[in-house]
Design a protein around this motif. Structure first.
Motif, mmCIF file in Angstrom:
data_model
loop_
_atom_site.group_PDB
_atom_site.id
_atom_site.type_symbol
_atom_site.label_atom_id
_atom_site.label_comp_id
_atom_site.label_asym_id
_atom_site.label_seq_id
_atom_site.Cartn_x
_atom_site.Cartn_y
_atom_site.Cartn_z
ATOM 1 N N MET A 1 0.835 -1.195 0.000
ATOM 2 C CA MET A 1 0.000 0.000 0.000
ATOM 3 C C MET A 1 0.873 1.250 0.000
ATOM 4 N N ARG A 2 0.555 2.187 -0.891
ATOM 5 C CA ARG A 2 1.284 3.452 -0.970
ATOM 6 C C ARG A 2 0.464 4.546 -0.285
ATOM 7 N N HIS A 3 1.144 5.473 0.357
ATOM 8 C CA HIS A 3 0.472 6.497 1.149
ATOM 9 C C HIS A 3 0.883 7.885 0.666
ATOM 10 N N VAL A 4 -0.112 8.740 0.392
ATOM 11 C CA VAL A 4 0.147 10.090 -0.101
ATOM 12 C C VAL A 4 -0.617 11.088 0.761
ATOM 13 N N LEU A 5 0.104 12.013 1.371
ATOM 14 C CA LEU A 5 -0.488 13.092 2.158
ATOM 15 C C LEU A 5 -0.528 14.332 1.274
ATOM 16 N N VAL A 6 -1.726 14.868 1.045
ATOM 17 C CA VAL A 6 -1.891 16.014 0.140
ATOM 18 C C VAL A 6 -2.228 17.263 0.947
ATOM 19 N N ALA A 7 -1.371 18.279 0.850
ATOM 20 C CA ALA A 7 -1.576 19.548 1.544
ATOM 21 C C ALA A 7 -1.779 20.662 0.531
ATOM 22 N N HIS A 8 -2.057 21.869 1.037
ATOM 23 C CA HIS A 8 -2.324 22.990 0.145
ATOM 24 C C HIS A 8 -1.060 23.464 -0.551
ATOM 25 N N GLY A 9 -0.031 23.756 0.218
ATOM 26 C CA GLY A 9 1.198 24.330 -0.327
ATOM 27 C C GLY A 9 1.383 25.765 0.122
ATOM 28 N N THR A 10 2.620 26.165 0.315
ATOM 29 C CA THR A 10 2.961 27.516 0.749
ATOM 30 C C THR A 10 4.353 27.869 0.247
ATOM 31 N N ARG A 11 4.578 29.163 0.040
ATOM 32 C CA ARG A 11 5.921 29.611 -0.340
ATOM 33 C C ARG A 11 6.823 29.771 0.878
ATOM 34 N N LYS A 12 6.259 29.681 2.061
ATOM 35 C CA LYS A 12 7.039 29.891 3.271
ATOM 36 C C LYS A 12 7.771 28.609 3.643
ATOM 37 N N ARG A 13 9.070 28.702 3.783
ATOM 38 C CA ARG A 13 9.901 27.518 4.044
ATOM 39 C C ARG A 13 9.474 26.800 5.312
ATOM 40 N N THR A 14 9.153 27.561 6.361
ATOM 41 C CA THR A 14 8.776 26.916 7.619
ATOM 42 C C THR A 14 7.485 26.107 7.463
ATOM 43 N N GLY A 20 6.455 18.517 5.961
ATOM 44 C CA GLY A 20 7.441 17.433 5.870
ATOM 45 C C GLY A 20 7.629 16.719 7.192
ATOM 46 N N SER A 21 7.678 17.489 8.291
ATOM 47 C CA SER A 21 7.809 16.883 9.622
ATOM 48 C C SER A 21 6.592 16.042 9.962
ATOM 49 N N LEU A 22 5.407 16.540 9.603
ATOM 50 C CA LEU A 22 4.177 15.789 9.842
ATOM 51 C C LEU A 22 4.211 14.461 9.091
ATOM 52 N N ALA A 23 4.610 14.497 7.827
ATOM 53 C CA ALA A 23 4.697 13.265 7.032
ATOM 54 C C ALA A 23 5.727 12.305 7.616
ATOM 55 N N ASP A 24 6.845 12.836 8.105
ATOM 56 C CA ASP A 24 7.874 11.978 8.707
ATOM 57 C C ASP A 24 7.334 11.258 9.947
ATOM 58 N N ARG A 25 6.552 11.968 10.751
ATOM 59 C CA ARG A 25 6.021 11.350 11.973
ATOM 60 C C ARG A 25 4.946 10.317 11.653
ATOM 61 N N VAL A 26 4.160 10.585 10.615
ATOM 62 C CA VAL A 26 3.172 9.591 10.202
ATOM 63 C C VAL A 26 3.882 8.373 9.607
ATOM 64 N N THR A 27 4.964 8.603 8.877
ATOM 65 C CA THR A 27 5.780 7.506 8.365
ATOM 66 C C THR A 27 6.253 6.610 9.505
ATOM 67 N N ALA A 28 6.726 7.228 10.588
ATOM 68 C CA ALA A 28 7.194 6.457 11.740
ATOM 69 C C ALA A 28 6.050 5.680 12.377
ATOM 70 N N ALA A 29 4.858 6.280 12.425
ATOM 71 C CA ALA A 29 3.711 5.607 13.034
ATOM 72 C C ALA A 29 3.249 4.419 12.193
ATOM 73 N N LEU A 30 3.290 4.587 10.877
ATOM 74 C CA LEU A 30 2.818 3.523 9.982
ATOM 75 C C LEU A 30 3.907 2.517 9.626
ATOM 76 N N PRO A 33 6.670 4.457 4.104
ATOM 77 C CA PRO A 33 6.848 5.838 3.649
ATOM 78 C C PRO A 33 5.526 6.548 3.346
ATOM 79 N N VAL A 34 5.478 7.834 3.705
ATOM 80 C CA VAL A 34 4.356 8.702 3.359
ATOM 81 C C VAL A 34 4.886 9.767 2.407
ATOM 82 N N HIS A 35 4.345 9.791 1.211
ATOM 83 C CA HIS A 35 4.749 10.758 0.195
ATOM 84 C C HIS A 35 3.929 12.032 0.366
#
Length: 226
Positions: A1-14, A20-30, A33-35
């Motif tokens: 199973m492949r996992h894709v997290l879709v967000a809005h997007g922003t020009r702000k680096r933070t 990215g941090s949210l996806a990394d933590r979900v990756t660890a929970a599952l 990999p979460v793309h």
């Protein structure tokens, strides 16, 4: 199973780093990999990501209410990808889990019992999405025993700064804005500049947000399996 997290997007680096941090933590929970994909401002798009994935895929919309991006953008990208087996999960809100994250963010800020609270969303013209937002305001009100009013950083009225001013005109001693945004960006900056006494951080990678997204991924395929 492949996992894709879709967000809005922003020009702000933070903001991009928060997603990215949210996806990394979900990756660890599952433990898989979460793309990450974005529907606006920057790429890769959901179509781009899905084209590169083989096998069944689950898409979780990292949005806090139903609206154009959930109802139109994401299905359009899924169709454009040509991927033959994609399940799109529910958006993150409205949900009791997110209401509790908002309450935690208020506690972490300078919120005090008795403060006037504004739930500040990005905004929408979709009636179903507005209903979702009013539901969230009611849930946060119940959790905090505060009256919670709804305002918008972009589309919709009242604008957050206007809502803050209106509350002060009505005699509010302190006004706290609860950010109903997932990550940092232009809209969060507008909240910070609204004139409120305190503004909460975006929801970000709160543990309950991570658990909710992981649950959305796990549960999305259950009806098919059943």
């Amino acid at each position: 199973m492949r996992h894709v997290l879709v967000a809005h997007g922003t020009r702000k680096r933070t903001g991009v780093e928060m997603i990215g941090s949210l996806a990394d933590r979900v990756t660890a929970a599952l433990r898989t990999p979460v793309h990450v994909a974005f529907v606006d401002v920057l790429g890769p798009t959901p179509a781009d990501v899905l084209r590169g994935l083989a096998g069944p895929a689950v898409v979780v919309p990292a949005f806090l209410s139903r609206g154009y991006h959930v109802n139109a953008d994401i299905p359009t990208h899924v169709a454009a990808s040509g991927h033959p087996d994609v399940t799109v999960a529910q958006a993150l809100g409205p949900s009791p889990e997110i209401a509790r994250v908002l309450a935690d963010r208020l506690i972490e800020s300078d919120w005090r019992p008795g403060d006037s609270v504004i739930l500040a969303a990005a905004g929408t013209s979709d009636p179903a999405a507005r209903s979702d937002l009013h539901k969230m305001a009611a849930w946060v009100s119940a959790l905090t025993s505060s009256r919670v009013e709804l305002a918008f950083a972009a589309t919709g009225e009242p604008a957050v700064a206007c809502a803050v001013a209106q509350l002060r005109d009505r005699g509010a001693k302190r006004v706290v804005v609860a950010s109903y945004l997932l990550a940092d960006g232009l809209f969060q900056d507008r909240l910070r500049n609204s004139g409120a006494d305190a503004v909460t951080d975006p929801l970000g990678a709160h543990p309950a947000t991570v658990r909710l997204i992981a649950s959305r991924f796990r549960r999305a395929r259950l009806p098919i399996a059943a």
